[in-house]
Design a protein around this motif. Structure first.
Motif, PDB file in Angstrom:
ATOM      1  N   PRO A 135       6.643  13.966  29.792  1.00  0.00           N
ATOM      2  CA  PRO A 135       7.843  13.916  29.031  1.00  0.00           C
ATOM      3  C   PRO A 135       7.415  13.309  27.648  1.00  0.00           C
ATOM      4  CG  PRO A 135       7.619  12.289  31.117  1.00  0.00           C
ATOM      5  CD  PRO A 135       6.339  13.027  30.921  1.00  0.00           C
ATOM      6  N   ASP A 136       8.151  13.609  26.847  1.00  0.00           N
ATOM      7  CA  ASP A 136       8.166  13.378  25.349  1.00  0.00           C
ATOM      8  C   ASP A 136       8.266  11.828  25.106  1.00  0.00           C
ATOM      9  OD1 ASP A 136       7.856  13.076  22.592  1.00  0.00           O
ATOM     10  OD2 ASP A 136       9.218  14.903  22.111  1.00  0.00           O
ATOM     11  N   LEU A 137       7.198  11.390  24.600  1.00  0.00           N
ATOM     12  CA  LEU A 137       7.524   9.903  24.564  1.00  0.00           C
ATOM     13  C   LEU A 137       8.323   9.571  23.150  1.00  0.00           C
ATOM     14  CD1 LEU A 137       3.863   8.502  25.155  1.00  0.00           C
ATOM     15  CD2 LEU A 137       6.030   8.753  26.885  1.00  0.00           C
ATOM     16  N   ILE A 138       8.729  10.420  22.522  1.00  0.00           N
ATOM     17  CA  ILE A 138       9.616   9.997  21.245  1.00  0.00           C
ATOM     18  C   ILE A 138      10.994   9.928  21.796  1.00  0.00           C
ATOM     19  CG2 ILE A 138      10.640  11.092  19.212  1.00  0.00           C
ATOM     20  CD1 ILE A 138       7.995  12.300  18.431  1.00  0.00           C
ATOM     21  N   THR A 189      11.637   2.781  40.629  1.00  0.00           N
ATOM     22  CA  THR A 189      10.309   2.961  41.192  1.00  0.00           C
ATOM     23  C   THR A 189       9.761   4.162  40.320  1.00  0.00           C
ATOM     24  OG1 THR A 189      10.229   4.176  43.146  1.00  0.00           O
ATOM     25  CG2 THR A 189      10.404   1.652  43.273  1.00  0.00           C
ATOM     26  N   ARG A 190      10.471   5.188  39.830  1.00  0.00           N
ATOM     27  CA  ARG A 190       9.872   6.186  39.491  1.00  0.00           C
ATOM     28  C   ARG A 190      10.471   6.448  38.045  1.00  0.00           C
ATOM     29  NH1 ARG A 190      12.476   9.821  42.440  1.00  0.00           N
ATOM     30  NH2 ARG A 190      13.958   8.262  42.876  1.00  0.00           N
ATOM     31  N   LEU A 191       9.838   7.545  37.363  1.00  0.00           N
ATOM     32  CA  LEU A 191      10.466   7.991  36.025  1.00  0.00           C
ATOM     33  C   LEU A 191      11.585   8.741  36.287  1.00  0.00           C
ATOM     34  CD1 LEU A 191       7.401   8.818  33.834  1.00  0.00           C
ATOM     35  CD2 LEU A 191       8.943   6.751  33.521  1.00  0.00           C
ATOM     36  N   ASP A 192      12.598   8.885  35.522  1.00  0.00           N
ATOM     37  CA  ASP A 192      13.575   9.912  35.895  1.00  0.00           C
ATOM     38  C   ASP A 192      13.317  11.050  35.108  1.00  0.00           C
ATOM     39  OD1 ASP A 192      15.895  11.358  36.039  1.00  0.00           O
ATOM     40  OD2 ASP A 192      17.088   9.863  35.393  1.00  0.00           O
ATOM     41  N   TYR A 193      12.502  12.049  35.786  1.00  0.00           N
ATOM     42  CA  TYR A 193      12.271  13.340  35.224  1.00  0.00           C
ATOM     43  C   TYR A 193      13.119  14.020  34.745  1.00  0.00           C
ATOM     44  CZ  TYR A 193       7.161  12.144  35.669  1.00  0.00           C
ATOM     45  OH  TYR A 193       5.734  11.552  35.498  1.00  0.00           O
ATOM     46  N   GLN A 216      -6.949  13.236  30.215  1.00  0.00           N
ATOM     47  CA  GLN A 216      -5.961  12.365  30.371  1.00  0.00           C
ATOM     48  C   GLN A 216      -4.540  12.799  30.233  1.00  0.00           C
ATOM     49  OE1 GLN A 216      -6.352   8.307  29.062  1.00  0.00           O
ATOM     50  NE2 GLN A 216      -4.631   8.418  27.911  1.00  0.00           N
ATOM     51  N   SER A 217      -3.462  12.390  30.751  1.00  0.00           N
ATOM     52  CA  SER A 217      -1.867  12.736  30.570  1.00  0.00           C
ATOM     53  C   SER A 217      -1.174  11.348  30.738  1.00  0.00           C
ATOM     54  CB  SER A 217      -1.549  13.684  31.589  1.00  0.00           C
ATOM     55  OG  SER A 217      -0.404  13.455  32.006  1.00  0.00           O
ATOM     56  N   HIS A 218      -0.533  11.128  29.703  1.00  0.00           N
ATOM     57  CA  HIS A 218       0.057   9.803  29.675  1.00  0.00           C
ATOM     58  C   HIS A 218       1.059   9.340  30.729  1.00  0.00           C
ATOM     59  CE1 HIS A 218       3.064  11.716  26.816  1.00  0.00           C
ATOM     60  NE2 HIS A 218       3.983  11.438  27.858  1.00  0.00           N
ATOM     61  N   ASP A 219       1.380  10.293  31.811  1.00  0.00           N
ATOM     62  CA  ASP A 219       2.246   9.850  32.988  1.00  0.00           C
ATOM     63  C   ASP A 219       1.457   9.869  33.910  1.00  0.00           C
ATOM     64  OD1 ASP A 219       2.151  12.567  33.276  1.00  0.00           O
ATOM     65  OD2 ASP A 219       3.995  12.795  33.846  1.00  0.00           O
ATOM     66  N   GLU A 220       0.099   9.432  34.105  1.00  0.00           N
ATOM     67  CA  GLU A 220      -0.764   9.336  35.182  1.00  0.00           C
ATOM     68  C   GLU A 220      -0.995   7.991  35.427  1.00  0.00           C
ATOM     69  OE1 GLU A 220      -3.761  13.416  34.856  1.00  0.00           O
ATOM     70  OE2 GLU A 220      -4.198  11.385  33.618  1.00  0.00           O
ATOM     71  N   LEU A 221      -0.479   7.556  36.664  1.00  0.00           N
ATOM     72  CA  LEU A 221      -0.795   6.010  37.006  1.00  0.00           C
ATOM     73  C   LEU A 221      -1.988   5.906  37.980  1.00  0.00           C
ATOM     74  CD1 LEU A 221       0.771   3.339  36.564  1.00  0.00           C
ATOM     75  CD2 LEU A 221       2.251   3.950  38.733  1.00  0.00           C
ATOM     76  N   ARG A 266       7.865  -1.155  41.247  1.00  0.00           N
ATOM     77  CA  ARG A 266       8.823  -1.462  40.366  1.00  0.00           C
ATOM     78  C   ARG A 266       8.221  -0.704  38.821  1.00  0.00           C
ATOM     79  NH1 ARG A 266      10.997  -5.944  36.324  1.00  0.00           N
ATOM     80  NH2 ARG A 266       8.855  -7.044  36.574  1.00  0.00           N
ATOM     81  N   LEU A 267       9.376  -0.084  38.178  1.00  0.00           N
ATOM     82  CA  LEU A 267       8.651   0.190  36.749  1.00  0.00           C
ATOM     83  C   LEU A 267       9.525  -0.363  35.928  1.00  0.00           C
ATOM     84  CD1 LEU A 267       8.719   4.035  36.695  1.00  0.00           C
ATOM     85  CD2 LEU A 267       6.734   2.608  37.097  1.00  0.00           C
ATOM     86  N   TYR A 268       9.098  -0.805  34.540  1.00  0.00           N
ATOM     87  CA  TYR A 268       9.909  -1.397  33.683  1.00  0.00           C
ATOM     88  C   TYR A 268       9.397  -1.410  32.376  1.00  0.00           C
ATOM     89  CZ  TYR A 268       6.668  -5.064  34.835  1.00  0.00           C
ATOM     90  OH  TYR A 268       5.406  -5.911  35.160  1.00  0.00           O
TER      91      TYR A 268
END
Ligand SMILES: Cc1cc2nc3c(=O)[nH]c(=O)nc-3n(C[C@H](O)[C@H](O)[C@H](O)COP(=O)(O)OP(=O)(O)OC[C@H]3O[C@@H](n4cnc5c(N)ncnc54)[C@H](O)[C@@H]3O)c2cc1C
Ligand SMILES: Nc1ncnc2c1ncn2[C@@H]1O[C@H](COP(=O)(O)O)[C@@H](O)[C@H]1O
Lengths: 257, 323
Positions: free
Chosen positions: A11-14, A24-28, A119-124, A222-224
């Motif tokens: 996902p583009d963080l901009i 609990t998840r990103l809405d891809y 790395q990739s920024h959406d890796e938990l 939970r994601l926030y």
């Protein structure tokens, strides 16, 4: 040398990141996608090796996000072969599932060197690259800026970054998988016209693989969006007003010359 | 060791534990107080002996000595750690998000098929289960995570815990309990930064530029502002990757840790890898077009605006003041 590169969509963080209804998840589905910055560096490093060593470059990607654009761009930049792995879900695979998918395709390619962003920024669950190296039973070094041919055939030289702008030079026996942080040069740009041309001329090979089960050893509750206890005091107004206020603050703190 | 203990992979630099190691030990001590176990820090290599007593928050420090551990290579680290985790079966292995940690932690988790979480900011234990708050998406998102299968491998984000509080640890120095093989990766040489450039770690005023500067030509705006303030220009990684400034000007994980009195962050998003280099900074003022940029959580003052408008205005105002 036969080089393979993994290109992932993130996902583009901009854009504002949305959270799925279950919290609990990103809405891809709501995300705009870009190529993972560090994978893009991995591709650039592969292309630099192609130019200096005559290597061939195969790009492997999951059919996820807006990947076709990324793949045509990779082709326009000079990648020789493009392999796309079908993926039906709106969400990316879990870490070990992803590693298993890429590994199955990569095994068939027989690359001596595999370059993946470290790395990739959406890796938990930590980075994919070392997990993939393990799955393929390959040696791994990550946080690497720059990959060069080694002194001996069958080896490469990598530069691993440490704090304080210190870099460790290491030699790695091939085959190996390297976690790239930066290529020796910034990723190249290609004009849109060349990408359009690549769209017409690039065959994208689809590689069908069985989707492995996703194990879920970690359970996201939970994601926030973070809310810092203390946020910056915001300065509003025109550029001139803001500038005046900043000067005032600096003067008060004795930070003006 | 027992299932209540918390194991830490520590690192040393010139005979002292790194700041990250002290933070890891503090985190481990807190976690161990919840599980009723001990915080055990492992230091690998010849510097460990000298550094061990300084890891005050650890209950125990185990120094493993072997010639092969004098410099980092993945295989021996991995062999040793899997042996230690296997023997001791701790509730968690804590590793820093460092150059070594980013290799070793995920490799170990893969090899031992252990759960792993990156970007951890807060770690606690309740009834044998671990609760973790982890940051991802470059600091724009947090996740509360529960892990019931242990041991878990947890990668700690720098700046999450404060060291201090412990007494002198019990130190144990051992030879490697297993034979170590260098493996396919061979360390050749450390390359130190050239000392020819400005030393940004010694500057009182730093003007930092990030990707928001957009073009190399625009660096001149930052240079002028730095000059008006009597400071130097530093940068985030993408600027250095572009080749616009040397690596010695990079602030963050693989760049420098700086401690200026004033840090002006221009078009810098505030990714954790950058912010960890700002630990010692005094006043931080950030200019960013994105009101949600994480840098506004680190800065004391923020401006939501185009840096191309604001920066020349600040330079002008400063010049008017000093003339
Ligand atoms: C192992 C590892 C090590 C790393 N080490 C480092 C390190 O040492 N140092 C480091 O910095 N990074 C490091 N990184 C990279 C880090 O994760 C980030 O990618 C990087 O810090 C982002 O830099 P940035 O803020 O300049 O760019 P971006 O994240 O792209 O942010 C640019 C910002 O500029 C803003 N902007 C855009 N246009 C304007 C405008 N006209 N006016 C004002 N604002 C504008 C945007 O809103 C955005 O917030 C490392 C990464 C890894 C994986
Ligand atoms: N900042 C650094 N500068 C130089 N070398 C480092 C640095 N960090 C880690 N290393 C190298 O990595 C090795 C292993 O790290 P450690 O676990 O701290 O012993 C060290 O002995 C050094 O060779």
């Amino acid at each position: 040398m036969n080089i393979a590169v993994v290109l992932r969509q993130v996902p583009d963080l901009i854009e504002t990141l949305e959270i799925a209804d279950d919290g609990t998840r990103l809405d891809y589905g709501a995300a705009r996608f870009i190529v993972n910055e560090w994978d893009n560096h991995a591709l650039e490093q592969a292309l630099l090796l192609k130019e200096s060593e005559g290597s061939s470059v195969t790009v492997v990607a999951l059919d996820f996000g807006e990947v076709d654009n990324t793949l045509y761009e990779a082709s326009a930049k000079g990648a020789d072969t493009i392999v796309k792995i079908p993926w039906d879900s709106e969400e990316p695979p879990a870490l070990r599932q992803a590693a298993a998918l890429y590994a199955e395709v990569l095994r068939g390619i027989g690359a001596e060197l595999i370059l993946v962003g470290c790395q990739s920024h959406d890796e938990l669950e930590g980075p994919l690259a070392p997990q993939l190296a393990f799955t393929l039973n390959l040696p791994y070094v990550g946080v690497v800026r720059g990959v060069q041919p080694g002194d001996q055939p069958g080896s490469i030289r990598v530069f691993k970054e440490f704090p304080g702008a210190v870099v460790a030079r290491m030699s790695v026996r091939l085959p190996a998988l390297i976690g790239v942080l930066a290529a020796e040069k910034a990723p190249r740009y290609v004009p849109v016209s060349r990408i359009r041309a690549a769209m017409k001329s690039t065959p994208i090979r689809e590689s069908q693989v069985d989707v492995p089960q996703a194990a879920a050893p970690v359970n996201v509750l939970r994601l926030y969006v973070p809310e810092a206890p203390e946020r910056a005091e915001m300065l509003d107004g025109s550029a001139e007003e803001v500038a005046e206020r900043i000067c005032q603050i600096l003067a008060e703190k004795g930070l003006l010359r | 060791m027992s299932a209540e203990d918390v194991l830490v992979l520590g690192e040393t630099k010139q005979g002292t534990p790194t700041d990250m190691t002290l933070e890891l030990a503090a985190c481990a001590r807190q976690l161990a107080s919840q599980t009723g176990g001990q915080a055990v820090v492992v230091l690998l290599g010849p510097e460990g002996k000298q550094a061990a007593t300084q890891v005050a928050d650890a209950h125990r420090v185990v120094v493993v000595e072997d010639d092969i551990l004098a410099t980092y290579t993945p295989a021996p680290y991995l062999e040793l750690l899997s042996h230690l985790v296997d023997q001791s079966k701790p509730i968690a292995l804590l590793v820093g998000s460092t150059s070594v940690g980013l290799d070793v932690a995920p490799l170990l988790a893969a090899r031992m098929n252990l759960p792993i979480v990156g970007g951890c900011q807060k770690i606690s234990a309740e009834n044998g289960a671990l609760k973790v708050t982890a940051s991802f998406c470059a600091g724009k998102m947090l996740a509360d995570v529960e892990i019931s299968a242990t041991p878990a491998v947890l990668m700690l984000l720098p700046g999450s815990y404060r060291a201090g509080g412990g007494a002198a640890p019990q130190v144990e120095i051992i030879r490697s309990p297993i034979a170590l093989d260098p493996g396919p990766v061979c360390f050749e040489q450390m390359i130190l930064p050239a000392a020819t450039d400005v030393d940004i770690t010694q500057q009182e005023v730093l003007v930092a530029v990030g990707r928001g500067i957009q073009q190399q030509d625009n660096l001149a705006l930052a240079e002028e502002l730095a000059e008006a303030l009597g400071g130097a220009v530093c940068a985030t990684r993408p600027i250095v990757d572009q080749g616009w400034l040397p690596l010695t000007r990079q602030v963050g994980k693989s760049g420098m840790t700086v401690k200026p009195k004033l840090y002006l962050a221009l078009g810098v998003s505030g990714a954790p890898e950058h912010v960890e280099g700002l630990k010692g900074a005094g006043l931080i003022i950030a200019v960013n077009t994105d009101p949600k940029a994480p840098i506004f959580e680190t800065a004391q003052y923020g401006v939501v605006a185009d840096l191309l408008d604001v920066v020349p205005a600040i330079t002008e105002a400063l010049k008017a003041k000093t003339n």
